[in-house]
Design an enzyme around this catalytic site. Structure first.
Site, PDB file in Angstrom:
ATOM      1  N   HIS A  68      16.102   9.013  -9.414  1.00 55.37           N
ATOM      2  CA  HIS A  68      16.153   9.753  -8.486  1.00 55.37           C
ATOM      3  C   HIS A  68      17.269   7.890  -8.433  1.00 55.37           C
ATOM      4  CE1 HIS A  68      13.381  11.158  -5.351  1.00 55.37           C
ATOM      5  NE2 HIS A  68      13.337  11.554  -6.903  1.00 55.37           N
ATOM      6  N   TYR A 197      14.050   8.453   4.375  1.00 55.06           N
ATOM      7  CA  TYR A 197      13.000   6.781   5.249  1.00 55.06           C
ATOM      8  C   TYR A 197      13.820   7.642   6.869  1.00 55.06           C
ATOM      9  CZ  TYR A 197      11.540   4.580   1.707  1.00 55.06           C
ATOM     10  OH  TYR A 197      10.844   3.634   0.441  1.00 55.06           O
ATOM     11  N   LYS A 293       7.125  -2.387  -2.759  1.00 54.39           N
ATOM     12  CA  LYS A 293       7.967  -3.152  -3.810  1.00 54.39           C
ATOM     13  C   LYS A 293       5.850  -3.831  -4.497  1.00 54.39           C
ATOM     14  CE  LYS A 293      12.082  -3.904  -4.048  1.00 54.39           C
ATOM     15  NZ  LYS A 293      11.795  -2.742  -4.763  1.00 54.39           N
TER      16      LYS A 293
HETATM   17  P1  FAD Z   1      -5.126  -3.597  -7.169  1.00 59.62           P
HETATM   18  O1  FAD Z   1      -4.463  -1.646  -7.750  1.00 59.62           O
HETATM   19  O2  FAD Z   1      -5.805  -2.953  -6.344  1.00 59.62           O
HETATM   20  O3  FAD Z   1      -6.088  -3.064  -8.293  1.00 59.62           O
HETATM   21  C1  FAD Z   1      -7.635  -3.922  -8.458  1.00 59.62           C
HETATM   22  C2  FAD Z   1      -8.652  -3.183  -9.223  1.00 59.62           C
HETATM   23  O4  FAD Z   1      -9.366  -4.553  -8.690  1.00 59.62           O
HETATM   24  C3  FAD Z   1      -8.869  -2.512  -8.810  1.00 59.62           C
HETATM   25  O5  FAD Z   1      -8.607  -1.248  -9.694  1.00 59.62           O
HETATM   26  C4  FAD Z   1     -10.400  -2.831  -7.993  1.00 59.62           C
HETATM   27  O6  FAD Z   1     -11.179  -1.360  -7.861  1.00 59.62           O
HETATM   28  C5  FAD Z   1     -11.074  -3.862  -9.375  1.00 59.62           C
HETATM   29  N1  FAD Z   1     -11.895  -4.834  -8.425  1.00 59.62           N
HETATM   30  C6  FAD Z   1     -12.189  -5.236  -7.033  1.00 59.62           C
HETATM   31  N2  FAD Z   1     -12.722  -5.842  -6.702  1.00 59.62           N
HETATM   32  C7  FAD Z   1     -13.567  -6.009  -8.518  1.00 59.62           C
HETATM   33  C8  FAD Z   1     -14.882  -6.524  -8.663  1.00 59.62           C
HETATM   34  N3  FAD Z   1     -15.076  -7.636  -7.916  1.00 59.62           N
HETATM   35  N4  FAD Z   1     -15.079  -7.221 -10.073  1.00 59.62           N
HETATM   36  C9  FAD Z   1     -14.185  -5.602 -10.716  1.00 59.62           C
HETATM   37  N5  FAD Z   1     -12.730  -5.203 -10.016  1.00 59.62           N
HETATM   38  C10 FAD Z   1     -12.446  -4.791  -9.238  1.00 59.62           C
HETATM   39  N6  FAD Z   1       2.648   0.210  -2.174  1.00 59.62           N
HETATM   40  C11 FAD Z   1       3.762   0.939  -2.870  1.00 59.62           C
HETATM   41  O7  FAD Z   1       4.596   0.182  -2.672  1.00 59.62           O
HETATM   42  N7  FAD Z   1       4.148   2.386  -1.723  1.00 59.62           N
HETATM   43  C12 FAD Z   1       2.811   2.920  -0.995  1.00 59.62           C
HETATM   44  O8  FAD Z   1       2.479   4.093  -0.830  1.00 59.62           O
HETATM   45  C13 FAD Z   1       1.846   2.123  -1.219  1.00 59.62           C
HETATM   46  N8  FAD Z   1       0.334   2.543  -0.461  1.00 59.62           N
HETATM   47  C14 FAD Z   1      -0.800   1.914  -0.824  1.00 59.62           C
HETATM   48  C15 FAD Z   1      -2.032   2.445  -0.386  1.00 59.62           C
HETATM   49  C16 FAD Z   1      -3.186   1.451  -0.398  1.00 59.62           C
HETATM   50  C17 FAD Z   1      -4.050   2.352   0.159  1.00 59.62           C
HETATM   51  C18 FAD Z   1      -3.326   0.096  -1.006  1.00 59.62           C
HETATM   52  C19 FAD Z   1      -4.666  -0.221  -0.791  1.00 59.62           C
HETATM   53  C20 FAD Z   1      -1.872  -0.126  -1.698  1.00 59.62           C
HETATM   54  C21 FAD Z   1      -1.047   0.773  -1.654  1.00 59.62           C
HETATM   55  N9  FAD Z   1       0.318  -0.310  -2.341  1.00 59.62           N
HETATM   56  C22 FAD Z   1       1.183   1.090  -2.361  1.00 59.62           C
HETATM   57  C23 FAD Z   1      -0.076  -1.079  -2.720  1.00 59.62           C
HETATM   58  C24 FAD Z   1      -0.181  -0.662  -4.121  1.00 59.62           C
HETATM   59  O9  FAD Z   1      -0.886   0.342  -4.564  1.00 59.62           O
HETATM   60  C25 FAD Z   1      -0.589  -2.123  -5.350  1.00 59.62           C
HETATM   61  O10 FAD Z   1       0.430  -3.325  -5.072  1.00 59.62           O
HETATM   62  C26 FAD Z   1      -0.668  -2.015  -6.303  1.00 59.62           C
HETATM   63  O11 FAD Z   1      -1.905  -1.125  -6.416  1.00 59.62           O
HETATM   64  C27 FAD Z   1      -1.424  -3.413  -6.666  1.00 59.62           C
HETATM   65  O12 FAD Z   1      -1.426  -3.228  -7.997  1.00 59.62           O
HETATM   66  P2  FAD Z   1      -3.275  -4.824  -8.291  1.00 59.62           P
HETATM   67  O13 FAD Z   1      -3.569  -4.407 -10.151  1.00 59.62           O
HETATM   68  O14 FAD Z   1      -2.829  -5.643  -8.191  1.00 59.62           O
HETATM   69  O15 FAD Z   1      -3.846  -3.850  -7.417  1.00 59.62           O
HETATM   70  C1  DHB Z   2       6.316   5.809  -1.448  1.00 58.63           C
HETATM   71  C2  DHB Z   2       5.361   4.776  -0.757  1.00 58.63           C
HETATM   72  C3  DHB Z   2       6.227   4.507  -0.784  1.00 58.63           C
HETATM   73  O1  DHB Z   2       6.049   3.000  -0.064  1.00 58.63           O
HETATM   74  C4  DHB Z   2       7.611   4.109  -0.510  1.00 58.63           C
HETATM   75  O2  DHB Z   2       8.282   3.363   0.115  1.00 58.63           O
HETATM   76  C5  DHB Z   2       8.292   4.884  -0.973  1.00 58.63           C
HETATM   77  C6  DHB Z   2       7.820   5.762  -1.527  1.00 58.63           C
HETATM   78  C7  DHB Z   2       6.023   7.481  -2.114  1.00 58.63           C
HETATM   79  O3  DHB Z   2       4.560   7.211  -2.032  1.00 58.63           O
HETATM   80  O4  DHB Z   2       5.894   8.643  -2.938  1.00 58.63           O
END
Ligand code: FAD
Ligand code: DHB
Length: 395
Positions: A68, A197, A293
């Site tokens: 995009h 948005y 982010k």
């Molecule tokens: P995570 O993706 O949370 O990965 C952590 C991993 O550790 C998971 O697989 C979990 O199962 C595992 N874990 C947890 N506890 C343990 C344990 N005790 N032992 C072993 N493993 C464990 N960001 C956006 O930019 N846009 C969005 O729309 C958006 N929607 C989101 C919706 C939800 C419900 C959530 C929770 C987050 C969302 N985010 C979004 C944020 C984005 O998804 C996260 O910033 C991203 O997943 C971060 O990655 P991570 O690997 O740090 O954490």
């Molecule tokens: C999406 C999620 C977001 O948090 C955003 O700011 C824009 C798009 C998405 O899930 O596509």
């Protein structure tokens, strides 16, 4: 290195270490299917796309990612386009679901034959103040211990790594918002090629997508709103009420295939290191999703960490390890500021009055009519330059 968590942070880190010849063990408490199916983020910054390509895991992204070059901001019934590519010298964002990113990285990990344990039980970490920390867990009915040089806490906001740090060693900065996002996936062809948005008197709404056949939409709700309170018809009525513009643009309605509510918070735990434990991604910081982010910050953290590990194992130097937290936090705070600004400019607060709404409209009017303001949004939305060159991280 022992890595707790197989989300984007843990899997990316594992592959970056692999490319540098550094051994790692990844321990995840959920199943492979659960980790892949979890519906979350969808927007990849230009730097995250470049990173995945440089790591050799960009084939799916190149095939199915939607590039995009602009986005829309909608208020008072009109959409206003911000030309991201033109304002940033050709940069763009790519819409590619986090599910797909995680699936591609699990495939890449599996191909390396390096250890990745799913459904690990009773995961614990110890010896953080020593030079030989241990990750303990149960898997397939047997107890395991991983003795490592370092532990990467990539286990998200609710994981065990951050709480393993002794009281008083971390400073926590936090803001909880009085609203959440109700997100849906719908079987409907996206009616716009780019994200929209929307700031509306009834609250924020966001139009996004996952593929040429699937639309992704979000609606501001209460943070603890039970999803059962929202019938599919009620969701569509509210989406259309907030998003339809005066020129007749609106999302195409289709069958809802997934829906959930996510609360929103800003959170930073500093420093992102304690002894030989390094926190990365959501385990150290959470941003409200408005700036898209979260996933991108997880990627930038682990790039910084991978470079530090490479410098340590190749040259025995600890300086990059010592700088890890400060280097990451500079970017994290800028993303926090941007995400907070996007959130407060576009959402309706419960205590908001007419003045506040008019000020928001003026903010958006300025944003969409000033090249300087649009440039500022564009350079942050596509992602600020990385602190770490790919070359220095062994790519
Ligand atoms: P995570 O993706 O949370 O990965 C952590 C991993 O550790 C998971 O697989 C979990 O199962 C595992 N874990 C947890 N506890 C343990 C344990 N005790 N032992 C072993 N493993 C464990 N960001 C956006 O930019 N846009 C969005 O729309 C958006 N929607 C989101 C919706 C939800 C419900 C959530 C929770 C987050 C969302 N985010 C979004 C944020 C984005 O998804 C996260 O910033 C991203 O997943 C971060 O990655 P991570 O690997 O740090 O954490
Ligand atoms: C999406 C999620 C977001 O948090 C955003 O700011 C824009 C798009 C998405 O899930 O596509």
């Amino acid at each position: 290195m022992g890595i707790v968590g197989a989300g984007p942070a843990g899997l990316l880190l594992g592959h970056l270490l692999h490319l540098n010849g550094i051994d790692s063990v990844i321990v995840e408490n959920r199943s492979r299917e659960y980790v892949i199916d979890r519906v979350r983020a969808g927007v990849l910054e230009q730097g995250t796309v470049d990173l995945l390509n440089a790591m050799g895991v960009g084939a799916g992204l190149q095939r199915a990612g939607l590039r995009h070059e602009g986005l829309y901001v909608s208020f008072r019934g009109s959409r206003h386009r911000i030309d991201l590519a033109e304002l940033t010298g050709g940069k763009a964002i790519t819409v590619y679901g986090q599910n797909e990113v995680v699936r591609d990285l699990i495939d890449a990990r599996t191909a390396t034959q390096r250890p990745l344990y799913f459904e690990a039980d009773r995961v614990s970490i110890g010896g953080l103040d020593s030079s030989s920390p241990i990750i303990g867990f149960r898997h397939g009915g047997a107890g395991h211990e991983v003795h490592c040089d370092f532990v990467a806490g990539c286990d998200g906001f609710h994981g065990i790594c951050r709480p393993s740090i002794p009281d008083g060693a971390l400073t926590v900065y936090e803001r909880v918002y009085p609203f959440g996002w109700l997100g849906i996936l719908a079987e409907a062809p996206p009616s716009s090629d780019e994200l929209v948005y929307t700031c509306h008197e009834r609250g924020f709404a966001l139009f996004s997508m996952r593929s040429p056949r699937v639309t992704r939409l979000y609606l501001q709700t209460l943070p603890d709103e039970p999803i059962e309170n929202w019938s599919d018809d009620a969701i569509w009525d509210e989406m259309l009420e907030r998003m339809t513009t005066r020129d007749g643009w609106r999302p195409t309605v289709g069958r809802i295939i997934q829906k959930s509510v996510t609360p929103m918070r800003s959170f930073v735990a500093a420093p992102m290191r304690h002894g030989c434990l390094f926190l990365a991604g959501d385990s150290a910081h959470i941003v409200p999703p408005t700036g898209a982010k979260g996933l991108n910050l997880a990627a930038s953290d682990v790039l910084v960490l991978a470079r530090a590990m490479k410098v340590y194992y190749e040259h025995g130097r600890r300086d990059r390890l010592d700088q890890y937290s400060d280097t990451c936090l500079r970017r994290v705070w800028k993303a926090q500021r941007f995400s907070w600004w996007m959130t407060s400019t576009l959402h309706r607060s419960p205590d908001q009055n007419g003045f506040d709404h008019q000020r928001q409209i003026a903010d958006l009017d300025y944003l969409t009519s000033s090249r300087a303001a649009m440039t500022s949004l564009a350079e942050q939305y596509v992602g600020l330059p990385s602190e770490v060159s790919f070359d220095s991280a062994g790519l």
